[in-house]
Design a protein around this motif. Structure first.
Motif, mmCIF file in Angstrom:
data_model
loop_
_atom_site.group_PDB
_atom_site.id
_atom_site.type_symbol
_atom_site.label_atom_id
_atom_site.label_comp_id
_atom_site.label_asym_id
_atom_site.label_seq_id
_atom_site.Cartn_x
_atom_site.Cartn_y
_atom_site.Cartn_z
ATOM 1 N N LEU A 64 0.819 -1.221 0.000
ATOM 2 C CA LEU A 64 0.000 0.000 0.000
ATOM 3 C C LEU A 64 0.849 1.266 0.000
ATOM 4 O O LEU A 64 0.316 2.367 -0.142
ATOM 5 C CB LEU A 64 -0.926 0.003 1.226
ATOM 6 C CG LEU A 64 -1.869 -1.197 1.347
ATOM 7 C CD1 LEU A 64 -2.729 -1.086 2.599
ATOM 8 C CD2 LEU A 64 -2.752 -1.314 0.110
ATOM 9 N N TRP A 65 2.155 1.111 0.174
ATOM 10 C CA TRP A 65 2.998 2.295 0.352
ATOM 11 C C TRP A 65 3.773 2.666 -0.906
ATOM 12 O O TRP A 65 4.523 3.642 -0.902
ATOM 13 C CB TRP A 65 3.994 2.073 1.502
ATOM 14 C CG TRP A 65 3.321 1.888 2.816
ATOM 15 C CD1 TRP A 65 2.083 2.357 3.179
ATOM 16 C CD2 TRP A 65 3.828 1.184 3.951
ATOM 17 N NE1 TRP A 65 1.795 1.991 4.460
ATOM 18 C CE2 TRP A 65 2.848 1.270 4.970
ATOM 19 C CE3 TRP A 65 5.017 0.500 4.220
ATOM 20 C CZ2 TRP A 65 3.021 0.694 6.215
ATOM 21 C CZ3 TRP A 65 5.187 -0.070 5.458
ATOM 22 C CH2 TRP A 65 4.201 0.024 6.454
ATOM 23 N N LEU A 66 3.630 1.869 -1.943
ATOM 24 C CA LEU A 66 4.387 2.176 -3.165
ATOM 25 C C LEU A 66 3.396 2.571 -4.253
ATOM 26 O O LEU A 66 2.550 1.775 -4.647
ATOM 27 C CB LEU A 66 5.187 0.942 -3.597
ATOM 28 C CG LEU A 66 6.149 1.159 -4.757
ATOM 29 C CD1 LEU A 66 7.291 2.076 -4.342
ATOM 30 C CD2 LEU A 66 6.722 -0.183 -5.226
ATOM 31 N N GLY A 131 19.254 -5.540 5.061
ATOM 32 C CA GLY A 131 17.890 -5.704 5.570
ATOM 33 C C GLY A 131 17.815 -6.257 6.977
ATOM 34 O O GLY A 131 18.693 -6.025 7.819
ATOM 35 N N THR A 132 16.743 -6.994 7.237
ATOM 36 C CA THR A 132 16.457 -7.498 8.587
ATOM 37 C C THR A 132 16.024 -8.968 8.537
ATOM 38 O O THR A 132 15.749 -9.505 7.462
ATOM 39 C CB THR A 132 15.299 -6.701 9.231
ATOM 40 O OG1 THR A 132 14.160 -6.793 8.368
ATOM 41 C CG2 THR A 132 15.653 -5.256 9.451
ATOM 42 N N HIS A 133 15.929 -9.574 9.703
ATOM 43 C CA HIS A 133 15.375 -10.937 9.817
ATOM 44 C C HIS A 133 14.456 -10.984 11.037
ATOM 45 O O HIS A 133 14.616 -10.185 11.968
ATOM 46 C CB HIS A 133 16.507 -11.978 9.937
ATOM 47 C CG HIS A 133 17.305 -11.829 11.206
ATOM 48 N ND1 HIS A 133 18.352 -10.937 11.330
ATOM 49 C CD2 HIS A 133 17.194 -12.438 12.411
ATOM 50 C CE1 HIS A 133 18.842 -11.013 12.563
ATOM 51 N NE2 HIS A 133 18.158 -11.918 13.241
ATOM 52 N N ALA A 292 25.252 2.818 4.069
ATOM 53 C CA ALA A 292 24.235 1.823 4.425
ATOM 54 C C ALA A 292 22.883 2.341 3.965
ATOM 55 O O ALA A 292 22.623 3.548 4.002
ATOM 56 C CB ALA A 292 24.229 1.575 5.934
ATOM 57 N N ALA A 293 22.038 1.421 3.504
ATOM 58 C CA ALA A 293 20.727 1.816 2.975
ATOM 59 C C ALA A 293 19.689 0.762 3.312
ATOM 60 O O ALA A 293 19.994 -0.423 3.424
ATOM 61 C CB ALA A 293 20.823 1.992 1.456
ATOM 62 N N GLY A 294 18.453 1.214 3.461
ATOM 63 C CA GLY A 294 17.339 0.294 3.689
ATOM 64 C C GLY A 294 17.171 -0.072 5.152
ATOM 65 O O GLY A 294 17.616 0.645 6.056
#
Ligand SMILES: Cc1cc2nc3c(=O)[nH]c(=O)nc-3n(C[C@H](O)[C@H](O)[C@H](O)COP(=O)(O)OP(=O)(O)OC[C@H]3O[C@@H](n4cnc5c(N)ncnc54)[C@H](O)[C@@H]3O)c2cc1C
Length: 337
Positions: A64-66, A131-133, A292-294
């Motif tokens: 919904l955010w893009l 990113g993340t986990h 760093a990004a994201g």
């Protein structure tokens, strides 16, 4: 000087522009690579998994955010971006693991384990976009190892397709936990959501759950024990024992910064209290030449559009900062795997 040295026969010497090693091929990494090409830089993307696209590859909900494709699911969006990425003239190493990083801006030496053996990449700049986990606990990880009915993290085809007309326990009190309670209740499941303190989810999520007779929200309600019996999850609160068909643990996400322990100590960017990489508005970290990004960064609203923008900015910053670096010499890029 910056050059790429590759072990064995996979050496491809060419004279090329400044090399930017991009760690991670989610939206942030893909966007950074695309922007590097626009700015005349040479991106080399290092992805630890076999798939390009990042964590949204598992998302069956629309994004919904893009802006652009309102009906497109997270997976479809990632696949679309990955198709564009695959058509770009760049090197992407999949199933590649960074084992060591040394050097300085303009000449970082990155050791990699890849399916074709050990490789060494020399790069002028590094962009961390890992990113993340999902966060877990040792106890939950052990349970998940015993049964595929214990799911850590909210994105999976099992949640979408298999959990119907059953009894489920969700641990967690944030938006994701309650969002999935609603999703599963709509599929005829009876859901109890337990959080160890108060619910932190946005009030509209809480109101929706409270209005649904198939959802029970319980604050301050950590189970005393959890175990698997006859392919069911048995949760115990004092003398009360309840059997569930499914257990979902939704404790949020942690940044993928473990790889920084393999960087030389002086090359490890500063982290925030939450463990995210701290970056300025140019996506510069505390270490010269490392960006760093994201989602791996401390960012006010983690999302695909944010990650795309930060990847682009990191490329721009690397290009600007390159003006301070010594002149280029011959370089080489590794073969894709
Ligand atoms: C459940 C959930 C729902 C979400 N819903 C939405 C939504 O509706 N709309 C929206 O805009 N955003 C949503 N988000 C957020 C969005 O998914 C992220 O903000 C976005 O994917 C971040 O992109 P990224 O490139 O930083 O990280 P990721 O997408 O996480 O990509 C990181 C990449 O790095 C790789 N990697 C990890 N470690 C290493 C390593 N050591 N070496 C090399 N590669 C590595 C990973 O394999 C992965 O490919 C959601 C997130 C979650 C978890």
């Amino acid at each position: 000087m910056a050059a790429v040295l590759v072990s064995g026969t996979h050496l491809n010497l060419v004279r090329i522009a400044m090399i930017v090693a991009i760690l991670g091929a989610g939206p942030a990494g893909m966007s950074c690579a695309n922007a590097c090409l626009s700015f005349g830089l040479t991106p080399v993307v290092i992805e630890q998994s076999g798939e390009i696209g990042g964590i949204q590859l598992g998302n069956f909900h629309p994004n919904l955010w893009l802006l652009g494709e309102p009906q497109e699911t997270g997976r479809e969006m990632s696949e679309r971006m990955a198709r564009h990425f695959a058509a770009l003239p760049l090197t992407c190493l999949r199933h590649a693991c960074v084992t060591a990083v040394q050097g300085v801006a303009g000449n970082f030496i990155i050791q990699l384990e890849t399916p074709v053996g050990l490789q060494t990449l020399c790069a002028d700049a590094i962009v961390v976009a890992t990113g993340t986990h999902p966060r877990d606990t040792p106890e939950l990880a052990a349970l998940a190892g015993q049964s595929d009915r214990v799911i850590i993290g909210p994105l999976s085809e099992t949640i979408r397709d298999d959990i119907r007309q059953s009894r489920g326990l969700i641990l967690g009190g944030g938006d994701n936990a309650l969002d999935h309670a609603v999703f599963l209740a709509e599929r005829g499941n009876q859901i109890r959501v337990c959080t160890r303190s108060n619910f932190s989810a946005r009030q509209p999520f809480q109101d929706t759950c409270n209005a649904n007779p198939n959802i029970e929200l319980r604050a301050n309600c950590t189970p005393d024990s959890l175990l698997i019996e006859a392919n069911q999850i048995v949760a115990t609160w004092g003398r009360i024992k309840v059997r569930y068909d499914w257990l979902l643990a939704m404790f949020g996400y942690l940044p993928n910064t473990e790889l920084l322990t393999r960087f030389a100590p002086e090359l490890r960017p500063s982290l925030s209290r939450s463990g995210h990489i701290q970056a300025d508005i140019w996506q510069r970290t505390s270490v010269a030449g490392i960006y760093a990004a994201g989602d791996v960064t401390e960012t006010p609203q983690p999302s695909v559009p944010t990650a795309l923008a930060q990847g682009l900015v990191a490329a721009r910053a690397a290009e600007r900062d390159a003006e301070q670096l010594p002149p280029m010499e011959s370089k080489a890029v590794p073969h894709p795997v």
